[in-house]
Design an enzyme around this catalytic site. Structure first.
Site, PDB file in Angstrom:
ATOM      1  N   ARG A 153       0.797  -1.185  -0.326  1.00 18.16           N
ATOM      2  CA  ARG A 153       0.211  -0.166  -0.010  1.00 18.16           C
ATOM      3  C   ARG A 153       0.595   1.884   0.319  1.00 18.16           C
ATOM      4  NH1 ARG A 153      -4.923   1.654   4.613  1.00 18.16           N
ATOM      5  NH2 ARG A 153      -4.168   0.887   5.492  1.00 18.16           N
ATOM      6  N   ASP A 160      -3.974   3.281  14.082  1.00 25.71           N
ATOM      7  CA  ASP A 160      -2.791   3.605  12.868  1.00 25.71           C
ATOM      8  C   ASP A 160      -3.940   4.444  12.642  1.00 25.71           C
ATOM      9  OD1 ASP A 160      -5.364   3.317  11.418  1.00 25.71           O
ATOM     10  OD2 ASP A 160      -4.316   1.697  10.426  1.00 25.71           O
TER      11      ASP A 160
END
Length: 538
Positions: free
Chosen positions: A163, A445
């Site tokens: 990613r 996160d």
């Protein structure tokens, strides 16, 4: 192919022991080429985000692309080699130990995350590329506390899906003619240059997760990038495969169009639940009718979240794409009773996704891989996916995706304190170079920190009543913030210059991004530019 000219390219930041291996003429050459061809278009897309407006009720399906949605004949390329079975994927940052543990975890895929789970310090980014190169080459090792970590020889390793960072982020340590390059293009280009041919030789391929897209035009940009990069690298068209995270509210209304734009490179869509909640607040948060309750009450079973996931499965399977479920953020601990509850909650979540037709799902910790695998294997058996479940029973209207008022739940004093504490805890760790942080048994996160930030802003804006008395005001949040800052001062020594500096930075970021009159689009863009960028030229 001639060597790339780099007279207009400048590198900033500290030098690592293996930088010369990663930042080669070839790697920087593809980044430079992509920058020249695509950065102006990227910036135009970002401007379009800023100027895009929606009707009073929010986004809707696009009338101008109805023909794409109504055409039953087109399909996407689908899974590449090594992506056929994705019943459990593990996510995490690209540090060396996580790379090895994720590859060995028993998950079918590893989302190597340069975005939400990585603090984008220059060293984290370049060293992350080193770690991926060594993992692809099967030579990665790590020494820690007298223990050696290496890839297992007796089991199948996870397929790597990278990613890159989102389109809105710059890599300020790499500049062309003084302008920072796109962080997305840097992450993508360096990884592709070093690993694509080796992956193909292994019977796999260069695979990517695309984060935070907001429209099919952004998907078209990525498809053009892929096609150009394949030609540059001498790869057959369609070698690259991408799974798009549907993690913004506008993208939920353009799922089919996004797949259509990427159809020669598309493998699937993912229900990026945390960023999706963050985006929902960003897009709808100015309207009182769309106030969301405590984060713990915004579950996947509430109406607007259920509509989003069911539409995603139906869209994917109609077009031959994998549908990948959301992340289980629970972290196993040492208390058996707590673990039992955590594993039961994860199993229920994955059972729901498998029953709804998803082909796989995410976990944030190796200890949850078996639980997710068991849930999907109970439905899939020996089949790698359930693309044949086209979910013709699903009929989702725009109003279903916008039905936030049916969420239920309440705003509580505990929920407010938790949001402030999570935001501070994550920011503190992020500024120190850690992008995935265990807080109160959950892996937090950037996406979950953004939820906390945006909820604080939304509750202040609407002076939302607190279930246990009072209303949320800027003054109340300021008081909570000061109390939650005390532990950070204690760590450094109250009254010390270090404590004052640390708490000042944290306070400033929270005040500017959560208590401001207008909601800044991203917390990390501001924090990165001001606190993580190294100024020294090479």
């Amino acid at each position: 192919m001639c060597s790339p000219t780099r007279s207009d390219m400048t590198l900033l930041g500290s030098r690592g022991p293996r930088d010369d291996e990663m930042l080669t003429d070839g790697a920087l050459g593809i980044v430079r080429m992509l920058h020249h061809k695509f950065d102006d278009a990227r910036r135009a897309l970002l401007l379009a985000r800023e100027t895009r407006t929606f009707g009073p009720d929010g986004p809707d399906f696009l009338p101008e692309t109805a023909s794409v949605r109504e055409d039953d004949t087109w399909r996407v390329a689908g899974a590449g080699p090594g992506l056929e079975d994705r019943r459990v994927e593990i996510t995490g940052p690209v540090d060396r130990k996580m790379t090895i543990n994720a590859m060995n975890s028993g998950a079918r895929c590893w989302l190597a995350d340069f975005e939400d789970a990585t603090s984008p310090t220059w060293r984290n980014i370049v060293d992350g590329q080193v770690n991926l190169h060594d993992a692809v080459s099967r030579v990665i090792e790590h020494e820690e506390n007298g223990k050696t970590y290496r890839l297992a020889a007796d089991r199948e390793l996870a397929t790597i899906v990278v990613r890159p960072r989102g389109l809105h982020l710059d890599e300020r340590h790499v500049r062309v003619n003084g302008r920072p390059v796109s962080a997305a293009l840097f992450d993508f280009g360096v990884y592709l240059h070093h690993n694509a041919h080796r992956l193909v030789a292994q019977g796999l391929g260069p695979y990517f997760y695309l984060p935070k897209l907001e429209s099919h035009l952004e998907a078209r940009w990525w498809d053009d990038v892929f096609t150009c990069a394949e030609r540059w690298a001498g790869l057959p068209h369609g070698t690259i495969r991408a799974t798009v995270l549907i993690e913004t509210l506008p993208a939920a209304f353009e799922m089919e169009e996004i797949l259509h734009e990427l159809r020669d490179h598309a493998a699937g869509l993912n229900a990026g639940r945390w960023d999706y909640i963050f985006s929902t607040i960003k897009v709808l948060g100015a309207e009182r009718d769309h106030v969301l309750p405590d984060r713990t009450d915004v579950t996947m079973s509430v109406p607007h979240m259920r509509a989003y996931t069911e539409l995603l499965v139906r869209t994917c399977h109609r077009r031959g794409a994998h549908a990948i479920g959301g992340m289980a953020a629970l972290i196993p601990g040492r208390d058996p009773a707590t673990n039992e509850r955590a594993f039961a909650a994860v199993r229920a979540d994955k059972d729901r996704e498998a029953a709804d037709g998803f082909d796989g799902s995410w976990v944030a910790h190796p200890g949850l891989v078996a639980t997710c695998d068991d849930a999907f294997s109970a439905v899939l058996g020996d089949h790698p996916h359930q693309l044949d479940r086209t979910r013709e029973d699903v009929d989702v209207a725009a109003g279903d995706l916008l039905a936030t008022g049916k969420t239920g739940g309440a705003v509580t004093a505990s929920g407010l304190r938790t949001n402030v504490a999570v935001l501070l805890g994550y920011l503190s760790s992020w500024l120190e170079g850690r992008g995935a942080v265990a807080i109160n048994g959950l892996m937090e996160d950037a996406a979950t920190a953004e939820i906390s930030r945006c909820q604080i802003w939304q509750w202040i804006r609407h002076e939302v009543p607190i279930d246990d008395g009072g209303v949320v005001t800027r003054r109340l949040v300021g008081d909570v913030l000061e109390r939650e800052l005390i532990p950070y001062a204690l760590e450094e020594g109250i009254g010390s210059a270090e404590a004052d500096a640390r708490t000042s930075v944290l306070r400033d970021l929270v005040v500017r991004t959560a208590l401001a009159e207008d909601l800044p689009p991203f917390l990390t863009s501001i924090a990165y530019a001001e606190h993580l960028v190294e100024a020294a030229a090479r």
